[in-house]
Design a protein around this motif. Sequence first.
Motif, PDB file in Angstrom:
ATOM      1  N   THR A  14      29.256  33.113  36.897  1.00 21.43           N
ATOM      2  CA  THR A  14      29.453  32.093  37.944  1.00 21.43           C
ATOM      3  C   THR A  14      30.245  30.908  37.384  1.00 21.43           C
ATOM      4  O   THR A  14      31.137  30.374  38.042  1.00 21.43           O
ATOM      5  N   LYS A  15      29.953  30.520  36.120  1.00 19.13           N
ATOM      6  CA  LYS A  15      30.704  29.416  35.488  1.00 19.13           C
ATOM      7  C   LYS A  15      32.166  29.809  35.284  1.00 19.13           C
ATOM      8  O   LYS A  15      33.071  29.006  35.445  1.00 19.13           O
ATOM      9  N   MET A  16      32.374  31.083  34.874  1.00 17.69           N
ATOM     10  CA  MET A  16      33.748  31.552  34.653  1.00 17.69           C
ATOM     11  C   MET A  16      34.529  31.520  35.967  1.00 17.69           C
ATOM     12  O   MET A  16      35.696  31.109  36.004  1.00 17.69           O
ATOM     13  N   ILE A  17      33.861  31.929  37.038  1.00 16.10           N
ATOM     14  CA  ILE A  17      34.515  31.938  38.351  1.00 16.10           C
ATOM     15  C   ILE A  17      34.868  30.506  38.758  1.00 16.10           C
ATOM     16  O   ILE A  17      35.953  30.237  39.253  1.00 16.10           O
ATOM     17  N   SER A  18      33.950  29.574  38.481  1.00 17.30           N
ATOM     18  CA  SER A  18      34.271  28.200  38.893  1.00 17.30           C
ATOM     19  C   SER A  18      35.330  27.592  37.981  1.00 17.30           C
ATOM     20  O   SER A  18      36.145  26.786  38.442  1.00 17.30           O
ATOM     21  N   ALA A  19      35.409  28.014  36.722  1.00 20.25           N
ATOM     22  CA  ALA A  19      36.508  27.556  35.859  1.00 20.25           C
ATOM     23  C   ALA A  19      37.858  28.045  36.404  1.00 20.25           C
ATOM     24  O   ALA A  19      38.900  27.426  36.180  1.00 20.25           O
ATOM     25  N   MET A  20      37.827  29.150  37.142  1.00 20.82           N
ATOM     26  CA  MET A  20      39.063  29.660  37.756  1.00 20.82           C
ATOM     27  C   MET A  20      39.407  28.884  39.029  1.00 20.82           C
ATOM     28  O   MET A  20      40.430  29.152  39.663  1.00 20.82           O
ATOM     29  N   LYS A  80      35.463  33.194  23.618  1.00 23.12           N
ATOM     30  CA  LYS A  80      35.604  32.589  24.951  1.00 23.12           C
ATOM     31  C   LYS A  80      37.075  32.574  25.367  1.00 23.12           C
ATOM     32  O   LYS A  80      37.406  32.818  26.524  1.00 23.12           O
ATOM     33  N   ARG A  81      37.953  32.273  24.386  1.00 22.17           N
ATOM     34  CA  ARG A  81      39.383  32.217  24.706  1.00 22.17           C
ATOM     35  C   ARG A  81      39.900  33.603  25.126  1.00 22.17           C
ATOM     36  O   ARG A  81      40.724  33.726  26.028  1.00 22.17           O
ATOM     37  N   MET A  82      39.400  34.659  24.456  1.00 21.56           N
ATOM     38  CA  MET A  82      39.901  36.001  24.788  1.00 21.56           C
ATOM     39  C   MET A  82      39.577  36.347  26.239  1.00 21.56           C
ATOM     40  O   MET A  82      40.430  36.816  26.984  1.00 21.56           O
ATOM     41  N   ILE A 122      47.360  27.302  38.378  1.00 19.62           N
ATOM     42  CA  ILE A 122      46.770  27.148  37.038  1.00 19.62           C
ATOM     43  C   ILE A 122      47.189  25.791  36.490  1.00 19.62           C
ATOM     44  O   ILE A 122      48.387  25.536  36.301  1.00 19.62           O
ATOM     45  N   THR A 123      46.214  24.911  36.268  1.00 20.26           N
ATOM     46  CA  THR A 123      46.539  23.585  35.751  1.00 20.26           C
ATOM     47  C   THR A 123      46.739  23.656  34.234  1.00 20.26           C
ATOM     48  O   THR A 123      46.331  24.640  33.591  1.00 20.26           O
ATOM     49  N   GLU A 124      47.319  22.572  33.697  1.00 16.87           N
ATOM     50  CA  GLU A 124      47.488  22.521  32.236  1.00 16.87           C
ATOM     51  C   GLU A 124      46.136  22.563  31.542  1.00 16.87           C
ATOM     52  O   GLU A 124      45.971  23.192  30.500  1.00 16.87           O
ATOM     53  N   LYS A 125      45.177  21.889  32.168  1.00 19.20           N
ATOM     54  CA  LYS A 125      43.826  21.856  31.596  1.00 19.20           C
ATOM     55  C   LYS A 125      43.263  23.291  31.528  1.00 19.20           C
ATOM     56  O   LYS A 125      42.717  23.712  30.501  1.00 19.20           O
ATOM     57  N   TYR A 155      41.975  25.789  28.066  1.00 19.41           N
ATOM     58  CA  TYR A 155      40.547  25.978  27.773  1.00 19.41           C
ATOM     59  C   TYR A 155      40.308  26.817  26.502  1.00 19.41           C
ATOM     60  O   TYR A 155      40.931  27.863  26.331  1.00 19.41           O
ATOM     61  N   PHE A 156      39.408  26.370  25.678  1.00 18.42           N
ATOM     62  CA  PHE A 156      38.912  27.103  24.486  1.00 18.42           C
ATOM     63  C   PHE A 156      39.988  27.325  23.423  1.00 18.42           C
ATOM     64  O   PHE A 156      39.854  28.189  22.565  1.00 18.42           O
ATOM     65  N   LEU A 157      41.082  26.509  23.479  1.00 18.59           N
ATOM     66  CA  LEU A 157      42.111  26.690  22.455  1.00 18.59           C
ATOM     67  C   LEU A 157      41.717  26.039  21.145  1.00 18.59           C
ATOM     68  O   LEU A 157      42.147  26.464  20.079  1.00 18.59           O
ATOM     69  N   SER A 158      40.864  24.982  21.236  1.00 14.15           N
ATOM     70  CA  SER A 158      40.500  24.286  20.000  1.00 14.15           C
ATOM     71  C   SER A 158      39.546  25.154  19.180  1.00 14.15           C
ATOM     72  O   SER A 158      38.770  25.920  19.721  1.00 14.15           O
TER      73      SER A 158
END
Length: 207
Positions: A62-68, A178-180, A196-199, A203-206
Amino acid sequence: MDALRKVVLEDEQCLANVRPGKRVVFGVGNLDAAIMFVGEAPGAEEEKLGEPFVGPAGQLLTKMISAMGLSRAEVYIGNIMNWRPQMPVDADGEQYGNRPPNAEEMNYCLPYLQAQIEIVSPKVVVALGSTAAHGLLGADAFKALGDVRGRWHEFAKYPMMVSYHPSYILRNQSNRSKRMIWEDLLQVMERCDLPITEKQQGYFLSV
Ligand code: URA
């Protein structure tokens, strides 16, 4: 879909595989969804509530879907299996562990999933984890999930992305894993023409 749901919920074989007080689990979501997520099988929470992905892995999905930028109500969520693969119960009559479904169980339920996919007719199917990917690509299609994830495949003429199961992320909380999974979802968003925003890109690049 209502008619199909009724067939599945009343299917004798499905009912024979759920214990008293537990439920057969059918897919949920938007019948016009662009994205259909497919998981493995109901777990303890799912067979209790009769809804896919409502336990810990479901909360992460559900969190992944909302991140989308979407909500659960905007996508469709189903499983290869309509019942929780059974294992021995404890003294209190509860099953604690989970096991992957066997080939016979998957073959039994797969037509029900395929029918849901055909009704929703999504732009993209997302197979979550190796059981879903094996169910949809074939038992001999790959050895390691890494060989097929992050790439486009087809199921019944529908474009299909294969990714990790959210429970893998629950076990491997690194930014790398997470990044994969997020990169796979970015591909799905792109294919569905979602903004797709820059933000979101970052995600998860750091590390
Ligand atoms: N894992 C799955 O694959 N499906 C569910 O519905 C819940 C957990």
